[in-house]
Design an enzyme around this catalytic site. Structure first.
Site, PDB file in Angstrom:
ATOM      1  N   ASP A 109      42.248  45.226  38.522  1.00 35.62           N
ATOM      2  CA  ASP A 109      41.505  43.875  38.273  1.00 35.62           C
ATOM      3  C   ASP A 109      42.307  43.101  39.285  1.00 35.62           C
ATOM      4  OD1 ASP A 109      38.714  42.598  37.302  1.00 35.62           O
ATOM      5  OD2 ASP A 109      40.355  41.255  36.452  1.00 35.62           O
ATOM      6  N   THR A 149      36.395  40.106  42.929  1.00 35.01           N
ATOM      7  CA  THR A 149      37.648  39.866  43.553  1.00 35.01           C
ATOM      8  C   THR A 149      38.806  40.209  44.476  1.00 35.01           C
ATOM      9  OG1 THR A 149      38.615  40.654  41.635  1.00 35.01           O
ATOM     10  CG2 THR A 149      37.350  38.199  41.244  1.00 35.01           C
ATOM     11  N   THR A 150      38.920  41.458  44.209  1.00 35.01           N
ATOM     12  CA  THR A 150      39.413  41.913  45.515  1.00 35.01           C
ATOM     13  C   THR A 150      38.991  41.780  46.398  1.00 35.01           C
ATOM     14  OG1 THR A 150      40.601  43.525  43.748  1.00 35.01           O
ATOM     15  CG2 THR A 150      41.235  44.316  45.353  1.00 35.01           C
ATOM     16  N   ASP A 165      33.860  42.561  33.477  1.00 29.37           N
ATOM     17  CA  ASP A 165      32.749  42.857  34.102  1.00 29.37           C
ATOM     18  C   ASP A 165      31.499  43.484  34.422  1.00 29.37           C
ATOM     19  OD1 ASP A 165      35.785  42.007  35.347  1.00 29.37           O
ATOM     20  OD2 ASP A 165      36.011  43.437  36.641  1.00 29.37           O
TER      21      ASP A 165
HETATM   22  P1  ADP Z   1      36.528  44.127  43.258  1.00 33.09           P
HETATM   23  O1  ADP Z   1      37.664  43.355  42.357  1.00 33.09           O
HETATM   24  O2  ADP Z   1      36.282  43.563  44.712  1.00 33.09           O
HETATM   25  O3  ADP Z   1      35.654  44.137  42.308  1.00 33.09           O
HETATM   26  P2  ADP Z   1      36.563  46.985  42.925  1.00 33.09           P
HETATM   27  O4  ADP Z   1      38.296  47.255  43.160  1.00 33.09           O
HETATM   28  O5  ADP Z   1      36.198  47.076  41.211  1.00 33.09           O
HETATM   29  O6  ADP Z   1      37.280  45.349  43.783  1.00 33.09           O
HETATM   30  O7  ADP Z   1      35.866  47.531  43.555  1.00 33.09           O
HETATM   31  C1  ADP Z   1      34.868  47.679  43.883  1.00 33.09           C
HETATM   32  C2  ADP Z   1      34.518  47.991  45.325  1.00 33.09           C
HETATM   33  O8  ADP Z   1      34.656  50.009  45.401  1.00 33.09           O
HETATM   34  C3  ADP Z   1      32.809  48.020  44.907  1.00 33.09           C
HETATM   35  O9  ADP Z   1      33.059  47.666  47.133  1.00 33.09           O
HETATM   36  C4  ADP Z   1      32.268  49.374  45.188  1.00 33.09           C
HETATM   37  O10 ADP Z   1      31.189  49.558  46.179  1.00 33.09           O
HETATM   38  C5  ADP Z   1      33.408  50.349  45.315  1.00 33.09           C
HETATM   39  N1  ADP Z   1      32.719  51.565  44.719  1.00 33.09           N
HETATM   40  C6  ADP Z   1      32.374  52.007  43.105  1.00 33.09           C
HETATM   41  N2  ADP Z   1      32.641  53.132  43.103  1.00 33.09           N
HETATM   42  C7  ADP Z   1      32.135  54.119  43.761  1.00 33.09           C
HETATM   43  C8  ADP Z   1      31.901  55.101  44.628  1.00 33.09           C
HETATM   44  N3  ADP Z   1      31.901  55.753  43.376  1.00 33.09           N
HETATM   45  N4  ADP Z   1      32.627  55.367  45.902  1.00 33.09           N
HETATM   46  C9  ADP Z   1      32.753  54.648  46.520  1.00 33.09           C
HETATM   47  N5  ADP Z   1      32.947  53.389  46.186  1.00 33.09           N
HETATM   48  C10 ADP Z   1      33.011  52.291  45.247  1.00 33.09           C
HETATM   49 MG    MG Z   2      35.344  45.604  40.439  1.00 33.88          MG
END
Ligand code: ADP
Ligand code: MG
Length: 556
Positions: free
Chosen positions: A64, A97-98, A391
């Site tokens: 996270d 956030t990431t 989240d």
């Molecule tokens: P953040 O902290 O920014 O939320 P995450 O590590 O939670 O970062 O990653 C979020 C990203 O992962 C988003 O761009 C979301 O669209 C993408 N994502 C979620 N599920 C999938 C999937 N099945 N395939 C590709 N990307 C995905």
């Molecule tokens: Mg996320």
């Protein structure tokens, strides 16, 4: 040191470090890029976790972004701004956030390339801000509105958020918990308040499947007397913030007692006071008493005799939640307790969960607060499960409030990039280059998702670019479940529009701010007050309050 008609004037305290121009800017930019670089590998469903060990040896395992930056012991002022960026994103919408930090870092990397081509940072900053404005307009048109009560989409969005959290086994359980919780507390504006009204009680043991939503509040408490009922159905709950003890006087006072009957008199009076407490609660019609303050053992005894279940020393925040869940009103004094102040619940039950005593106030009608009992196998996974659930709750709340979605997996970023490149072409001058760079920077999201998922990032971007030339291709992104570049909207990988909106705004503001700084004045770090002056430099003096507070006028 400033120079006025040849006379040197000292305006800074001796020992202040002054980093000027290019150096100041580049070192700030590099610091943010470094934070972004470090977070990159955690992005998306195939992102890796980080293990963070604090100075006391406590371990956190998470991917996270908000948690990672929160636990990082960052000393560099610009890096602190990246941390602040992640925290703001988390506070406003609870997710992304990431993405925000990685995007901000990439914007600055692109800016550095432009600076190497002798484009002035102020022009780049302006270009970024214009690109942001345009991106917001495009985004608004692009986003798809959902209907109120579209639970299916809410579940999809909650699931997408959790895709990227590895430690959690069954996502659908969490997605449903989050959606049931958010929709369960009724139509309420203001997302943060909504999430705050969902009390998550975590308990190690069993598995995530055993987590459940309670239409009411869980208190980690036990009754004040062993003979009180362990289960009250049709509960009428008195919510109190009054000490049911006999107050000690502030002054020592001596009373001469000359006979045994006088002693008895004192004791009787005491007993009557305690009896009176119980009587008053009963008269109000309550069969449960939740008190923020203490309850004397003797008072507890009388309450038990009346068959009243009483809990004492409940925190103020829990008292508020109980009132919101049960529809009762807290009384600051027992005197004011009346039937109309009571809260209601189908049942109040005292249960032991693993080794902890808990009181479940359940089955409230139209509760304005709820609880989730969160279960998971081991300590570290309960904690990660809690972050994941947080989240999911935030994202669901954001969507329930704003009701519009975009496709994830980098699809929305790829589409915005394509539209911004069209827009850049129509602009004259050097700002065009900055807008183009901004568009390129957006592509870091699909490209990192692909890279972390073991797909080739260059091929992926090439394919995305070619697909995003037509309107039909607007939702083409990276689906890491099928490992294909495809329509992620159709695949159900959905995110609230609000998340990406915040990501872009916050990251471009930070990049522009950093680009406009040409001078850094770092005061000498003050150590412990007793120490003589003369400490290290590198750090941020508390007085400067972090660079976030740098007045804009300090830029160009
Ligand atoms: P953040 O902290 O920014 O939320 P995450 O590590 O939670 O970062 O990653 C979020 C990203 O992962 C988003 O761009 C979301 O669209 C993408 N994502 C979620 N599920 C999938 C999937 N099945 N395939 C590709 N990307 C995905
Ligand atoms: Mg996320």
């Amino acid at each position: 040191m400033a120079q006025l008609s040849g006379v040197p004037i000292l305006i800074l305290r001796e020992g202040t470090q002054n980093v000027k121009g290019k150096d100041a800017r580049r070192s700030n930019m590099r610091a943010i890029m470094a934070v972004a670089e470090m977070l990159k590998s955690t992005l998306g469903p195939r992102g890796m976790d980080k293990m963070l060990v604090d100075s006391l040896g406590d371990i956190t395992i998470t991917n996270d972004g908000a948690t990672i930056v929160d636990k990082m012991d960052v000393d560099n002022p610009a890096a602190k701004m990246a941390v602040q960026l992640a925290k703001t994103q988390d506070k406003r919408v609870g997710d992304g956030t990431t993405t925000a930090v990685v995007f901000a870092g990439t914007l600055l990397r692109k800016a550095e390339e432009l600076m190497d081509q002798d484009i002035h940072p102020a022009i780049i900053a302006r270009g970024f801000l214009r690109a942001n404005t345009e991106a917001q307009k495009v985004l608004e048109k692009l986003a798809v509105k959902i209907k109120a009560g579209d639970l299916d989409t809410l579940v999809k969005v909650a699931t997408t958020t959790m895709n990227s959290k590895g430690a959690v086994g069954d996502r659908s359980i969490f997605a449903h918990l989050a959606v049931d919780a958010i929709t369960g507390i009724g139509e309420e504006k203001d997302l943060l308040n909504k999430v705050k009204r969902i009390k998550v009680v975590k308990k190690k043991g069993k598995s995530v499947q055993d987590s459940r939503l309670i239409k009411g509040i869980i208190l980690e408490k036990e009754p004040v007397h062993p003979e009180m009922p362990k289960l009250v159905t049709g509960a009428k709950i008195a919510i109190l913030a009054d000490s049911l003890e006999i107050k000690k006087t502030q002054f020592d006072q001596q009373t001469w007692i000359s006979s045994a009957s006088q002693v008895q008199g004192f004791l009787d009076r005491e007993v009557n006071v305690f009896k009176g407490f119980a009587q008053k609660v009963k008269e109000a019609g309550a069969n449960v008493l939740i008190n923020q303050k203490g309850i004397d053992d003797k008072a507890a005894n009388f309450l038990a005799k009346e068959g009243i279940l009483a809990i004492k020393s409940v925190t103020q925040s829990d008292i508020d939640l109980v009132a919101k869940a049960t529809g009762g009103t807290m009384c600051a004094s027992l005197k004011d307790l009346e039937a109309k102040n009571l809260g209601h619940a189908d049942k109040v039950e005292c249960v032991k969960v693993e080794d902890t005593d808990m009181v479940f106030i359940e089955g409230c009608k139209d509760p304005k607060a709820l609880s989730i009992l969160l279960r998971a196998g081991v300590d570290k996974s309960v904690e990660e499960a809690e972050r994941t659930l947080h989240d999911a709750l935030c994202v669901t709340a954001v969507l329930a409030e704003h009701k519009s979605v975009v496709a994830g997996g980098g699809a929305v970023e790829a589409e915005l990039a394509a539209r911004l490149k069209d827009f850049a072409r129509k602009q004259g001058g050097r700002e065009q280059l900055a807008i183009d760079a901004f568009a390129d920077a957006l592509e870091i999201i699909p490209s990192t998702l692909a890279e972390n998922g073991g797909m080739d990032p260059i091929d992926t971007i090439a394919e995305l670019r070619s697909k995003h030339t037509t309107a039909a291709g607007k939702w083409i992104g990276v689906n890491l479940y099928t490992k294909k570049v495809e329509d992620t909207f159709k695949a159900g990988i959905l995110e609230p529009e609000q998340i990406i909106k915040q990501v872009i705004t916050l990251a471009s503001d930070l990049a522009a701010l950093i680009l406009r700084i040409d001078d850094m004045l770092i005061a000498k770090k003050s150590r412990a007050p007793a120490m003589p002056p003369g400490g290290g430099m590198g750090g941020m003096p508390p007085g400067m309050g972090g660079m976030g507070g740098m007045p804009p006028g300090m830029g160009m």
